[in-house]
Design a protein around this motif. Structure first.
Motif, PDB file in Angstrom:
ATOM      1  N   ALA A 156      36.036  53.265  38.609  1.00  0.00           N
ATOM      2  CA  ALA A 156      36.855  52.140  39.065  1.00  0.00           C
ATOM      3  C   ALA A 156      37.111  52.180  40.571  1.00  0.00           C
ATOM      4  O   ALA A 156      37.643  51.225  41.134  1.00  0.00           O
ATOM      5  CB  ALA A 156      38.186  52.111  38.308  1.00  0.00           C
ATOM      6  N   ALA A 157      36.737  53.271  41.214  1.00  0.00           N
ATOM      7  CA  ALA A 157      36.927  53.390  42.669  1.00  0.00           C
ATOM      8  C   ALA A 157      35.622  53.234  43.438  1.00  0.00           C
ATOM      9  O   ALA A 157      35.624  52.867  44.605  1.00  0.00           O
ATOM     10  CB  ALA A 157      37.561  54.740  43.005  1.00  0.00           C
ATOM     11  N   GLU A 158      34.510  53.505  42.769  1.00  0.00           N
ATOM     12  CA  GLU A 158      33.205  53.476  43.452  1.00  0.00           C
ATOM     13  C   GLU A 158      32.274  52.561  42.686  1.00  0.00           C
ATOM     14  O   GLU A 158      31.605  52.974  41.753  1.00  0.00           O
ATOM     15  CB  GLU A 158      32.621  54.890  43.521  1.00  0.00           C
ATOM     16  CG  GLU A 158      33.528  55.846  44.292  1.00  0.00           C
ATOM     17  CD  GLU A 158      32.998  57.279  44.312  1.00  0.00           C
ATOM     18  OE1 GLU A 158      31.884  57.527  43.818  1.00  0.00           O
ATOM     19  OE2 GLU A 158      33.736  58.142  44.822  1.00  0.00           O
ATOM     20  N   TYR A 159      32.261  51.307  43.090  1.00  0.00           N
ATOM     21  CA  TYR A 159      31.500  50.304  42.342  1.00  0.00           C
ATOM     22  C   TYR A 159      30.557  49.564  43.281  1.00  0.00           C
ATOM     23  O   TYR A 159      30.795  49.499  44.498  1.00  0.00           O
ATOM     24  CB  TYR A 159      32.457  49.333  41.641  1.00  0.00           C
ATOM     25  CG  TYR A 159      33.607  48.858  42.506  1.00  0.00           C
ATOM     26  CD1 TYR A 159      33.414  47.839  43.432  1.00  0.00           C
ATOM     27  CD2 TYR A 159      34.872  49.432  42.414  1.00  0.00           C
ATOM     28  CE1 TYR A 159      34.463  47.401  44.228  1.00  0.00           C
ATOM     29  CE2 TYR A 159      35.927  49.008  43.209  1.00  0.00           C
ATOM     30  CZ  TYR A 159      35.710  47.991  44.109  1.00  0.00           C
ATOM     31  OH  TYR A 159      36.737  47.565  44.911  1.00  0.00           O
TER      32      TYR A 159
ATOM     33  N   GLU B 239      28.847  46.683  45.418  1.00  0.00           N
ATOM     34  CA  GLU B 239      29.439  45.530  46.099  1.00  0.00           C
ATOM     35  C   GLU B 239      28.341  44.545  46.509  1.00  0.00           C
ATOM     36  O   GLU B 239      27.342  44.400  45.793  1.00  0.00           O
ATOM     37  CB  GLU B 239      30.279  46.038  47.270  1.00  0.00           C
ATOM     38  CG  GLU B 239      31.411  46.952  46.752  1.00  0.00           C
ATOM     39  CD  GLU B 239      32.377  47.401  47.836  1.00  0.00           C
ATOM     40  OE1 GLU B 239      33.204  46.580  48.257  1.00  0.00           O
ATOM     41  OE2 GLU B 239      32.298  48.569  48.243  1.00  0.00           O
TER      42      GLU B 239
ATOM     43  N   GLU C  32      34.372  37.577  45.726  1.00  0.00           N
ATOM     44  CA  GLU C  32      35.691  37.405  46.365  1.00  0.00           C
ATOM     45  C   GLU C  32      36.846  37.695  45.412  1.00  0.00           C
ATOM     46  O   GLU C  32      37.980  37.856  45.866  1.00  0.00           O
ATOM     47  CB  GLU C  32      35.811  35.991  46.951  1.00  0.00           C
ATOM     48  CG  GLU C  32      35.648  34.853  45.952  1.00  0.00           C
ATOM     49  CD  GLU C  32      34.196  34.431  45.759  1.00  0.00           C
ATOM     50  OE1 GLU C  32      33.295  35.194  46.127  1.00  0.00           O
ATOM     51  OE2 GLU C  32      33.967  33.325  45.220  1.00  0.00           O
ATOM     52  N   TRP C  33      36.623  37.753  44.107  1.00  0.00           N
ATOM     53  CA  TRP C  33      37.709  38.065  43.176  1.00  0.00           C
ATOM     54  C   TRP C  33      37.675  39.517  42.722  1.00  0.00           C
ATOM     55  O   TRP C  33      38.509  39.942  41.901  1.00  0.00           O
ATOM     56  CB  TRP C  33      37.688  37.112  41.975  1.00  0.00           C
ATOM     57  CG  TRP C  33      37.931  35.699  42.422  1.00  0.00           C
ATOM     58  CD1 TRP C  33      36.974  34.734  42.656  1.00  0.00           C
ATOM     59  CD2 TRP C  33      39.183  35.108  42.787  1.00  0.00           C
ATOM     60  NE1 TRP C  33      37.575  33.594  43.135  1.00  0.00           N
ATOM     61  CE2 TRP C  33      38.921  33.790  43.219  1.00  0.00           C
ATOM     62  CE3 TRP C  33      40.499  35.579  42.781  1.00  0.00           C
ATOM     63  CZ2 TRP C  33      39.939  32.928  43.654  1.00  0.00           C
ATOM     64  CZ3 TRP C  33      41.509  34.723  43.205  1.00  0.00           C
ATOM     65  CH2 TRP C  33      41.226  33.416  43.641  1.00  0.00           C
ATOM     66  N   GLY C  34      36.722  40.270  43.225  1.00  0.00           N
ATOM     67  CA  GLY C  34      36.679  41.703  42.911  1.00  0.00           C
ATOM     68  C   GLY C  34      36.014  41.986  41.574  1.00  0.00           C
ATOM     69  O   GLY C  34      35.823  41.091  40.739  1.00  0.00           O
ATOM     70  N   PRO C  35      35.650  43.248  41.354  1.00  0.00           N
ATOM     71  CA  PRO C  35      35.033  43.639  40.089  1.00  0.00           C
ATOM     72  C   PRO C  35      36.084  43.739  38.988  1.00  0.00           C
ATOM     73  O   PRO C  35      37.234  44.083  39.249  1.00  0.00           O
ATOM     74  CB  PRO C  35      34.473  45.028  40.407  1.00  0.00           C
ATOM     75  CG  PRO C  35      35.439  45.568  41.423  1.00  0.00           C
ATOM     76  CD  PRO C  35      35.867  44.386  42.269  1.00  0.00           C
TER      77      PRO C  35
ATOM     78  N   PHE D 181      36.453  45.494  35.140  1.00  0.00           N
ATOM     79  CA  PHE D 181      35.687  46.581  34.542  1.00  0.00           C
ATOM     80  C   PHE D 181      35.561  46.556  33.027  1.00  0.00           C
ATOM     81  O   PHE D 181      34.487  46.789  32.494  1.00  0.00           O
ATOM     82  CB  PHE D 181      36.308  47.917  34.958  1.00  0.00           C
ATOM     83  CG  PHE D 181      36.355  48.124  36.445  1.00  0.00           C
ATOM     84  CD1 PHE D 181      35.192  48.362  37.155  1.00  0.00           C
ATOM     85  CD2 PHE D 181      37.558  48.054  37.142  1.00  0.00           C
ATOM     86  CE1 PHE D 181      35.221  48.550  38.534  1.00  0.00           C
ATOM     87  CE2 PHE D 181      37.603  48.250  38.520  1.00  0.00           C
ATOM     88  CZ  PHE D 181      36.439  48.487  39.219  1.00  0.00           C
TER      89      PHE D 181
ATOM     90  N   ARG E 227      42.751  41.130  35.133  1.00  0.00           N
ATOM     91  CA  ARG E 227      41.959  42.316  35.515  1.00  0.00           C
ATOM     92  C   ARG E 227      41.490  43.086  34.276  1.00  0.00           C
ATOM     93  O   ARG E 227      41.349  44.315  34.297  1.00  0.00           O
ATOM     94  CB  ARG E 227      42.721  43.254  36.468  1.00  0.00           C
ATOM     95  CG  ARG E 227      43.365  42.588  37.668  1.00  0.00           C
ATOM     96  CD  ARG E 227      42.474  41.697  38.470  1.00  0.00           C
ATOM     97  NE  ARG E 227      41.359  42.356  39.137  1.00  0.00           N
ATOM     98  CZ  ARG E 227      40.580  41.730  40.021  1.00  0.00           C
ATOM     99  NH1 ARG E 227      40.779  40.455  40.338  1.00  0.00           N
ATOM    100  NH2 ARG E 227      39.582  42.364  40.568  1.00  0.00           N
TER     101      ARG E 227
END
Lengths: 271, 271
Positions: B18-21, B23, B35-38, B40, B66
């Motif tokens: 969840a920290a290293e995804y 991009e 623009e809305w982020g990953p 999971f 989320r």
């Protein structure tokens, strides 16, 4: 690039506190926007906090991020903490779990259940922890502190506290008058400087050692830093912590404004 | 009343995932709403999942909550799982971390970095765990499964899989034509029934033992249950999991629609 995040309330007592919170019987819906849910904290819950801050109530950005003090008030607070060398070792809670709608009646503010739940958070964050100093933002937060100090745990505590004006008090008090805003900002920053003089010697384990640089008559470049990514839940886009003003209550009348929040990705984010 | 919640990605390997995804270098912004982020997952990350589901991509409700599959598709899936007696012991991941914008190019879909990251999730959720069956929703998810099966860990796995049409495929394929929608729904539910016949004997440890009741020609009352509160982050208001259609992309043109999400509290929530 790694994106460190706040893992939230996975450990006790925070896990229980985030699952069992006061609702409409304690927070009346004519005084609070219960419809957006409670918003609990921002910052370190792992015992590493050196400064505890009590704010007032969450607004629309907080309802999206689910962390408190992430808008303009949060950036100003972030700058205040940075002057103490505190860039990570803080934890923030609010006086109220829900966003204030209109004003809060004294009877609500003093409701023993409301106070007791908040004191459970303060006990968890202050009793036997590394916290070295406390900041309250605004009059409601100062009262929240007094109510905790009146408890047995509070009476046993000798933590120094600085009761400061709320970071957006100048805007609230000046109602769009630029001259009044400048004067109120100057006055607030003088009070913040007085608070910093008390806080700086109390914070003995800052994240970085720094000479105390007081505020001038207004906020300077760098005195409103972005909220750190590591305070946010995982996966939130960077504009949510780097920028402000991206969430607004939208609608033609008070009820519509209460029902709607529009999130707008800032210009330049979408290529 | 207690409000159980999903504590999220606090344990490894999920904390790192969840920290290293991936991009923008892996998910091009002309094909995905970066623009809305990953976003999971949804469901159990503590090893208790018995069924793993692969969906496609998140939409606007997911960007707020989320968690994935929290809108209409999620409710239909929830009903499908309930027919297997699975009311809690599931975990859902998507083919794509970001919301699809337009369509995804084959080169993107097959990008080894995109596939490798997803396979790290599948390894964590499938290798040496309690999962007894896998469901894929739609063609992209079926391909995602195939790509995991082609890995050494996948080759070593003998998990039964049901490749089912995506829960909102009838809406996508019928484009507002009610007769076509009814026919497509009936066809989809026939395929779901065929899948259930394979899945039911594979799921040997359901949350509750239940006789398999197949679908009729359309969704019946109770076949679209709400998403459970315990799948959501802490503090979200109940209308976010009990209701659907509260988030919409708002704006006069495609770019505005891409930039805005308006959340509207459903009628009746505010007294």
């Amino acid at each position: 690039m790694p994106h460190p995040f706040d893992p939230g309330w996975f450990q006790e007592p925070f896990r229980t506190l985030a699952a069992e919170y006061p609702e409409a019987d304690v927070y009346p819906s004519d005084q609070f926007r219960l419809e957006w849910g409670p918003i609990f904290h921002r910052g370190r819950l792992d015992g590493s906090a050196r400064v505890l801050v009590i704010g007032q109530d969450p607004a629309q950005h907080e309802a999206i991020v689910r962390r408190i003090l992430v808008g303009e008030a949060g950036r100003r607070l972030q700058g205040l903490l940075a002057k103490l060398g505190i860039t990570r070792s803080y934890v923030l809670v609010n006086t109220f779990l829900y966003s204030v709608y209109g004003s809060v009646k004294a009877r609500t503010r003093r409701d023993l259940r409301l106070v007791a739940y908040r004191n459970r958070w303060l006990d968890a964050l202050l009793v036997g922890t590394n916290v070295e100093a406390v900041i309250t933002l605004g009059t409601a937060a100062a009262e929240a502190w007094d109510k905790w100090q009146a408890t047995p745990a509070g009476q046993a505590s000798s933590l120094p506290v600085s009761k400061l004006p709320h970071p957006t008090q100048p805007e609230s008090s000046s109602k769009g008058d630029r001259a009044k805003l400048a004067a109120a900002t100057k006055r607030m920053l003088q009070q913040w400087n007085a608070g910093l003089a008390v806080l700086a010697p109390a914070v003995r384990h800052p994240d970085r050692v720094t000479a105390l640089v007081p505020y001038g008559s207004g906020f300077q470049d760098g005195e409103r830093p972005p909220i750190p990514e590591f305070d946010f839940p995982a996966g939130l886009p960077s504009w949510m912590y780097e920028q402000d003003g991206w969430a607004r209550r939208s609608g033609a009348d008070p009820l519509a404004k209460r029902r709607n929040i529009t999130i707008t990705v800032p210009k330049g984010v979408i290529p």
